[in-house]
Design an enzyme around this catalytic site. Structure first.
Site, PDB file in Angstrom:
ATOM      1  N   ALA A  65       0.848  -1.186   0.000  1.00 21.60           N
ATOM      2  CA  ALA A  65       0.000   0.000   0.000  1.00 21.60           C
ATOM      3  C   ALA A  65       0.887   1.240   0.000  1.00 21.60           C
ATOM      4  O   ALA A  65       2.083   1.165   0.273  1.00 21.60           O
ATOM      5  CB  ALA A  65      -0.921  -0.014   1.216  1.00 21.60           C
ATOM      6  N   GLU A 111      -1.956  -9.152  -0.157  1.00 22.29           N
ATOM      7  CA  GLU A 111      -3.343  -9.374   0.269  1.00 22.29           C
ATOM      8  C   GLU A 111      -4.309  -9.277  -0.907  1.00 22.29           C
ATOM      9  O   GLU A 111      -5.317 -10.000  -0.959  1.00 22.29           O
ATOM     10  CB  GLU A 111      -3.713  -8.361   1.349  1.00 22.29           C
ATOM     11  CG  GLU A 111      -2.973  -8.610   2.663  1.00 22.29           C
ATOM     12  CD  GLU A 111      -3.264  -7.550   3.704  1.00 22.29           C
ATOM     13  OE1 GLU A 111      -3.763  -7.906   4.777  1.00 22.29           O
ATOM     14  OE2 GLU A 111      -2.974  -6.358   3.440  1.00 22.29           O
ATOM     15  N   GLU A 131       3.972  -5.465   7.500  1.00 21.47           N
ATOM     16  CA  GLU A 131       3.184  -4.489   8.249  1.00 21.47           C
ATOM     17  C   GLU A 131       3.593  -4.315   9.717  1.00 21.47           C
ATOM     18  O   GLU A 131       3.656  -3.171  10.203  1.00 21.47           O
ATOM     19  CB  GLU A 131       1.686  -4.840   8.158  1.00 21.47           C
ATOM     20  CG  GLU A 131       1.051  -4.570   6.817  1.00 21.47           C
ATOM     21  CD  GLU A 131       1.144  -5.727   5.849  1.00 21.47           C
ATOM     22  OE1 GLU A 131       0.487  -5.709   4.814  1.00 21.47           O
ATOM     23  OE2 GLU A 131       1.928  -6.684   6.144  1.00 21.47           O
TER      24      GLU A 131
END
Length: 247
Positions: A65, A111, A131
């Site tokens: 991300a 993901e 993460e």
């Protein structure tokens, strides 16, 4: 090729839709614009179900991300499930979905691939969930989808131990269906979709519906992420990450 997208390249064929993640300046990192554009694709496929081929531009699937955006998100954004709701929507598409992965599939990029029904990879593919090092959880599906895909032990090694799954490990643990040379990746993915096209579209959709089961996710992911998004530790870790990238 649909030119009405900034972060995607979308090709609509009679029997399938092909989507290429396209942010070459950011290793195809998933930002808010890409999320919005993927929602548009999902809306189309909900209205007229067609198999989906999802891949990345160049030699990377998606480098996670967008950390600059993540750093600014707080509790309310986490509870909104910005990424997790999209990935769940993708997962629930009625027609089959195939992810063709070359190079890195990191964080949210990994993901995103887990939300697809089948994954095909090149020898250079690598799946990882960094993460916790940024002060958050892999809150868009990895904490439960990865366990379903590769088993609890391997999922914990990836999510807690920071283990990366290269293509061979991903194949061994059932995360990917096959490994093919980079130059054959899309051809192989299309061949798989060709085989699906030879089956009854209704039977495929019904089979997928029966296979997929509901659970407490993604609500549990969003609640946990909401707490972490408000932490100073998360902000400091992401700031350090972004400062290292500037050097």
């Amino acid at each position: 090729m649909d030119e009405d997208f900034e972060t995607l390249r979308v090709e609509r064929r009679e029997d399938r839709t092909v989507v290429e993640l396209y942010r070459p300046e950011a290793r195809n990192a998933i930002n808010a614009r890409m999320i919005a554009e993927l929602h548009r694709v999902c809306a189309e496929l909900e209205e007229v179900p067609r198999p989906l081929l999802l891949t990345g531009h160049g030699t990377v699937f998606a480098g996670g991300a967008d950390i600059a955006e993540l750093r600014e998100r707080g509790r309310d954004e986490a509870l909104a499930g910005i990424n997790s709701r999209l990935f769940e929507r993708l997962h629930r598409l009625r027609a089959p979905t195939v992810a063709a992965i070359d190079g890195w599939a990191l964080g949210g990029g990994a993901e995103l691939s887990y939300a697809c029904d089948i994954r095909i990879a090149t020898p250079e593919a690598v799946f990882a969930q960094p993460e916790p090092g940024l002060g958050i959880i892999a809150g868009a599906g990895a904490c439960w989808r990865l366990k379903e895909l590769v088993g609890v032990s391997v999922a914990k090694q990836v999510l807690l131990g920071g283990m990366r799954l290269d293509a061979e490990a991903a194949l061994r643990h059932g995360l990917v269906a096959r490994i093919v040379p980079s130059e054959e990746l899309r051809e192989s993915a299309h061949a798989l979709l060709d085989r699906m096209a030879a089956s009854s579209a209704t039977a495929l959709r019904m089979t997928k519906m029966v296979l997929d089961a509901d659970g407490p996710h993604p609500l549990a992911d969003d609640l946990t992420q909401a707490v972490l998004f408000e932490s100073a530790d998360k902000h400091e870790r992401m700031t350090r990450f972004l400062e290292r990238k500037k050097r």
